[in-house]
Design a protein around this motif. Sequence first.
Motif, mmCIF file in Angstrom:
data_model
loop_
_atom_site.group_PDB
_atom_site.id
_atom_site.type_symbol
_atom_site.label_atom_id
_atom_site.label_comp_id
_atom_site.label_asym_id
_atom_site.label_seq_id
_atom_site.Cartn_x
_atom_site.Cartn_y
_atom_site.Cartn_z
ATOM 1 N N PRO A 202 0.802 -1.228 0.000
ATOM 2 C CA PRO A 202 0.000 0.000 0.000
ATOM 3 C C PRO A 202 0.830 1.271 0.000
ATOM 4 N N LEU A 203 2.090 1.177 0.398
ATOM 5 C CA LEU A 203 2.963 2.354 0.348
ATOM 6 C C LEU A 203 3.054 2.913 -1.066
ATOM 7 N N GLU A 204 2.959 2.022 -2.052
ATOM 8 C CA GLU A 204 3.035 2.471 -3.440
ATOM 9 C C GLU A 204 1.799 3.273 -3.837
ATOM 10 N N TYR A 205 0.653 2.945 -3.233
ATOM 11 C CA TYR A 205 -0.556 3.717 -3.513
ATOM 12 C C TYR A 205 -0.394 5.154 -3.028
ATOM 13 N N ALA A 206 0.139 5.299 -1.816
ATOM 14 C CA ALA A 206 0.325 6.637 -1.262
ATOM 15 C C ALA A 206 1.270 7.452 -2.126
ATOM 16 N N SER A 207 2.351 6.831 -2.584
ATOM 17 C CA SER A 207 3.296 7.543 -3.444
ATOM 18 C C SER A 207 2.653 7.939 -4.761
ATOM 19 N N ALA A 208 1.856 7.036 -5.336
ATOM 20 C CA ALA A 208 1.200 7.340 -6.610
ATOM 21 C C ALA A 208 0.229 8.499 -6.469
ATOM 22 N N LEU A 209 -0.462 8.588 -5.346
ATOM 23 C CA LEU A 209 -1.427 9.667 -5.134
ATOM 24 C C LEU A 209 -0.749 11.035 -5.049
ATOM 25 N N ARG A 210 0.484 11.080 -4.600
ATOM 26 C CA ARG A 210 1.182 12.368 -4.528
ATOM 27 C C ARG A 210 1.345 12.986 -5.909
ATOM 28 N N HIS A 211 1.352 12.162 -6.940
ATOM 29 C CA HIS A 211 1.492 12.682 -8.303
ATOM 30 C C HIS A 211 0.243 13.422 -8.769
ATOM 31 N N VAL A 217 0.139 12.730 1.516
ATOM 32 C CA VAL A 217 -0.983 11.813 1.333
ATOM 33 C C VAL A 217 -1.005 10.822 2.491
ATOM 34 N N VAL A 218 -2.201 10.541 2.999
ATOM 35 C CA VAL A 218 -2.398 9.491 3.995
ATOM 36 C C VAL A 218 -3.445 8.533 3.460
ATOM 37 N N VAL A 219 -3.129 7.234 3.469
ATOM 38 C CA VAL A 219 -4.076 6.189 3.084
ATOM 39 C C VAL A 219 -4.353 5.344 4.322
ATOM 40 N N THR A 220 -5.608 5.319 4.777
ATOM 41 C CA THR A 220 -5.960 4.556 5.974
ATOM 42 C C THR A 220 -6.225 3.095 5.592
ATOM 43 N N LEU A 221 -5.848 2.189 6.514
ATOM 44 C CA LEU A 221 -5.876 0.753 6.226
ATOM 45 C C LEU A 221 -6.694 -0.041 7.230
ATOM 46 N N GLY A 222 -7.646 0.596 7.888
ATOM 47 C CA GLY A 222 -8.453 -0.132 8.860
ATOM 48 C C GLY A 222 -7.605 -0.655 10.005
ATOM 49 N N ALA A 223 -7.691 -1.953 10.257
ATOM 50 C CA ALA A 223 -6.987 -2.556 11.391
ATOM 51 C C ALA A 223 -5.474 -2.552 11.235
ATOM 52 N N ARG A 224 -5.003 -2.224 10.039
ATOM 53 C CA ARG A 224 -3.555 -2.214 9.812
ATOM 54 C C ARG A 224 -2.941 -0.824 9.982
ATOM 55 N N ASP A 232 8.829 14.828 1.809
ATOM 56 C CA ASP A 232 10.223 14.398 1.705
ATOM 57 C C ASP A 232 10.411 13.273 0.698
ATOM 58 N N GLY A 233 9.294 12.806 0.100
ATOM 59 C CA GLY A 233 9.384 11.755 -0.909
ATOM 60 C C GLY A 233 9.392 10.350 -0.354
ATOM 61 N N ARG A 234 9.405 10.200 0.972
ATOM 62 C CA ARG A 234 9.423 8.873 1.586
ATOM 63 C C ARG A 234 8.018 8.409 1.923
ATOM 64 N N SER A 235 7.785 7.107 1.789
ATOM 65 C CA SER A 235 6.535 6.502 2.220
ATOM 66 C C SER A 235 6.822 5.595 3.404
ATOM 67 N N LEU A 270 4.418 15.001 9.713
ATOM 68 C CA LEU A 270 3.288 14.179 9.278
ATOM 69 C C LEU A 270 3.191 12.900 10.099
ATOM 70 N N ASP A 271 4.309 12.284 10.407
ATOM 71 C CA ASP A 271 4.277 11.055 11.204
ATOM 72 C C ASP A 271 3.586 11.294 12.543
ATOM 73 N N ALA A 272 3.929 12.391 13.219
ATOM 74 C CA ALA A 272 3.349 12.686 14.532
ATOM 75 C C ALA A 272 1.860 12.987 14.417
ATOM 76 N N ALA A 273 1.474 13.719 13.362
ATOM 77 C CA ALA A 273 0.062 14.049 13.167
ATOM 78 C C ALA A 273 -0.756 12.785 12.892
ATOM 79 N N VAL A 274 -0.220 11.884 12.062
ATOM 80 C CA VAL A 274 -0.933 10.645 11.742
ATOM 81 C C VAL A 274 -0.999 9.737 12.965
ATOM 82 N N ARG A 275 0.045 9.735 13.793
ATOM 83 C CA ARG A 275 0.018 8.927 15.009
ATOM 84 C C ARG A 275 -1.118 9.387 15.925
#
Length: 324
Positions: A202-211, A217-224, A232-235, A270-275
């Motif tokens: 799913p990391l690839e989906y998030a990267s693709a959406l940035r284009h 971009v944040v993609v939620t994964l339910g229980a995951r 910064d270009g990193r997923s 972004l990591d802290a906000a998503v956490r």
Amino acid sequence: MVGGLNMDLRIRVPRLPSPGETVPGGRLDRGTGGKGANQAAAARRLGARTAMVGVMGDDEFGAQVSATLAEAGVDLAGVATVGGPTGTALILVDPAGENMIITSPGANGLLRPEDLGALSGRLDSAGVLLLQLEVPIETSTAAARLARAAGVSVVLNAAPLPTTVDDSLRELIGLADLLVVNETEAAGLIGDVAERLEGSDPLEYASALRHLGPAEVVVTLGARGAVLAGSDGRSRHLPTFPIEVVDAVGAGDTFCAELAVARATGVRELDAAVRRACAAGALATTRPGAQSAPSRFEVDALLAAPERPAPVSGGGAGRTGHAP
């Protein structure tokens, strides 16, 4: 907040029905809903001053929605009342907290770009504009342009996703600083790219959406948990919190609300906000109803718990470990 206001009609069922099947359910419960209203109420409970811009009908549902949001402390000066029905959502919830939802837009479909005068007067003091897709896309686009012109960050929760992803939706996504979608919405937005990425991380989906234009971009994964792609270009992947699920309805809206509140209150990483958003969304699943957001104190307490949360395998809500 510019978005939809609904009345939710919810029934608990022993299991979600298949097409054409009738399943006996429990009591019919009514409660304020709509992604805009849910996120506004959640943001207020999470500690942010919140102003709502939207439209509701002059029916009993509209009166109840208005009263509930006013009691929650949401500024409703930008909410207009028109003749006709308020938006309505029909919700089925199974014992595991999974749900099926059908919405009727009602008055939400009548919010036009020329009705955004109330928004213009609030952007000078705003930290974030939070948008969804329950009002006409041209209205959300006009709101995003106003925010960008005022130097206000735009967070777009691209849900519910329309059946056709056209240029108007792509334009709106391009105006977003931060895009939030679930896996299904992510696949719908990137279309043929999703087919090429099928079965991949799913990391690839998030990267693709940035284009499509958003810096983040944040993609939620339910229980995951969630995956994110930053400027910064990193997923990367952030796991969820192991928590007992009662009702997953509204968890995604609480996630988006906390993400916006974190950004509005100076959480730039972004990591802290998503956490924080994962913690808020998980706590929202521990109580019934679409407007079941935790307080800021509860989110802080979960984040400060000594045992670090571990990843939860599998998809969907499950019985434990749910982020929207």
